[in-house]
Design a protein around this motif. Structure first.
Motif, short mmCIF file in Angstrom:
data_model
loop_
_atom_site.label_atom_id
_atom_site.label_comp_id
_atom_site.label_asym_id
_atom_site.label_seq_id
_atom_site.Cartn_x
_atom_site.Cartn_y
_atom_site.Cartn_z
N ASP A 51 0.87 -1.17 0.00
CA ASP A 51 0.00 0.00 0.00
C ASP A 51 0.91 1.23 0.00
OD1 ASP A 51 -1.73 2.11 0.51
OD2 ASP A 51 -2.76 1.11 2.16
N TYR A 89 -7.77 -12.55 -2.97
CA TYR A 89 -7.86 -11.56 -4.03
C TYR A 89 -9.24 -11.60 -4.65
CZ TYR A 89 -7.06 -15.25 -7.55
OH TYR A 89 -7.15 -16.37 -8.33
N GLU A 90 -9.59 -10.50 -5.29
CA GLU A 90 -10.82 -10.40 -6.06
C GLU A 90 -10.44 -9.96 -7.46
OE1 GLU A 90 -13.31 -7.57 -4.07
OE2 GLU A 90 -13.73 -8.91 -2.40
N THR A 101 -8.81 -6.72 -8.82
CA THR A 101 -9.47 -5.53 -8.30
C THR A 101 -9.25 -5.34 -6.80
OG1 THR A 101 -11.54 -6.76 -8.04
CG2 THR A 101 -11.26 -5.51 -10.09
N ALA A 102 -8.75 -6.38 -6.14
CA ALA A 102 -8.42 -6.29 -4.71
C ALA A 102 -7.45 -7.41 -4.37
CB ALA A 102 -9.67 -6.39 -3.85
N GLY A 104 -5.03 -8.99 -0.79
CA GLY A 104 -4.69 -8.86 0.62
C GLY A 104 -4.18 -10.16 1.19
N ASP A 120 -10.46 -12.78 5.32
CA ASP A 120 -9.77 -12.02 4.29
C ASP A 120 -9.54 -10.60 4.79
OD1 ASP A 120 -9.98 -14.27 2.72
OD2 ASP A 120 -11.64 -13.50 1.51
N TYR A 122 -8.18 -7.32 3.14
CA TYR A 122 -7.71 -6.68 1.91
C TYR A 122 -6.83 -5.48 2.21
CZ TYR A 122 -10.57 -9.85 -0.70
OH TYR A 122 -11.07 -11.00 -1.25
N ARG A 125 -7.39 -2.15 -2.81
CA ARG A 125 -8.69 -2.32 -3.47
C ARG A 125 -8.86 -1.23 -4.53
NH1 ARG A 125 -12.98 -5.24 -2.71
NH2 ARG A 125 -12.42 -5.95 -0.65
N GLN A 126 -9.28 -1.67 -5.71
CA GLN A 126 -9.57 -0.74 -6.79
C GLN A 126 -10.78 0.12 -6.43
OE1 GLN A 126 -9.63 -2.18 -10.93
NE2 GLN A 126 -11.76 -1.49 -10.98
N ASP A 127 -10.72 1.39 -6.80
CA ASP A 127 -11.85 2.30 -6.66
C ASP A 127 -11.89 3.15 -7.93
OD1 ASP A 127 -13.81 4.13 -6.02
OD2 ASP A 127 -12.86 4.82 -4.17
N THR A 182 -0.95 0.32 -5.84
CA THR A 182 -2.01 1.04 -6.53
C THR A 182 -1.44 2.27 -7.22
OG1 THR A 182 -2.58 2.29 -4.54
CG2 THR A 182 -3.88 0.31 -5.00
#
Length: 187
Positions: A51, A89-90, A101-102, A104, A120, A122, A125-127, A182
């Motif tokens: 991060d 992850y997502e 998109t995510a 962790g 989980d 995370y 995370r995508q925003d 990110t």
């Protein structure tokens, strides 16, 4: 009717047999780290989740490559870490592979009844509404962007360059470092 059955049965059986042979020819054994040609990898690589709002890397995984083969990618390593219960992850899989998109880590926690459970956690995370997207950096020269203005980050004394490949196409090799972070774009 028996004659009609014979006319259609032979081509159908031939089609089914050819499909079985085709599937058998394509089969690989990823759990052994070999691709049928004995191309098992060796050594270790590093997978980092970072991060940019924190001073240090948030999660670092040293991954043995003995269970991977030539042709496996960073997405395979990510799937392996998820199967081991280390990362979550997502994302979605499409024509170009896995779009993260995510991402962790998996932590010890509690379920909704207060019982011990894995949860989980995370980190990234995508925003899209804020222009925040997951971004990949690599130490593997074959995957690095080579255009003017390509971005880079420092990790453990190495310069990692943004990847021109998605996670489903990124090369894994002994000593490789792949870092997920990110980037803010278009906000």
């Amino acid at each position: 009717m028996n004659k009609l059955f014979r006319i259609f049965a032979a081509p159908v059986c031939a089609l089914l047999l050819s499909a079985c042979f085709a599937l058998a020819a394509c089969a690989q054994t990823p759990s052994t780290g070999e691709d049928g040609a004995g191309n098992a990898l060796s050594g270790t690589m590093t997978f980092v989740i970072d991060d940019p709002a924190t001073a240090e890397a948030d999660a670092v995984f040293s991954v043995s490559l003995e269970n991977y083969a030539a042709g496996d990618t960073a997405a395979d390593v990510l799937d392996g870490l998820a199967a081991e219960g280390k990362v979550c992850y997502e994302g979605s899989r499409g024509v170009f592979g896995l779009m993260l998109t995510a991402v962790g880590t998996v932590e010890d926690g509690t379920d909704w009844q207060g019982n011990p459970a894995k949860v989980d956690s995370y980190i990234l995370r995508q925003d899209a509404s804020a222009g925040v997207y997951l971004y990949l950096y690599t130490s593997v020269a074959a995957d690095q962007a080579d255009y003017d203005g390509a971005t880079s980050v420092q990790y453990a004394g190495q310069t990692l360059v943004e990847s021109m490949q998605g996670v489903s196409s990124m090369t894994i090799a002994d000593g490789a470092v792949i870092l997920i972070t990110t980037i803010v774009y278009g906000a």
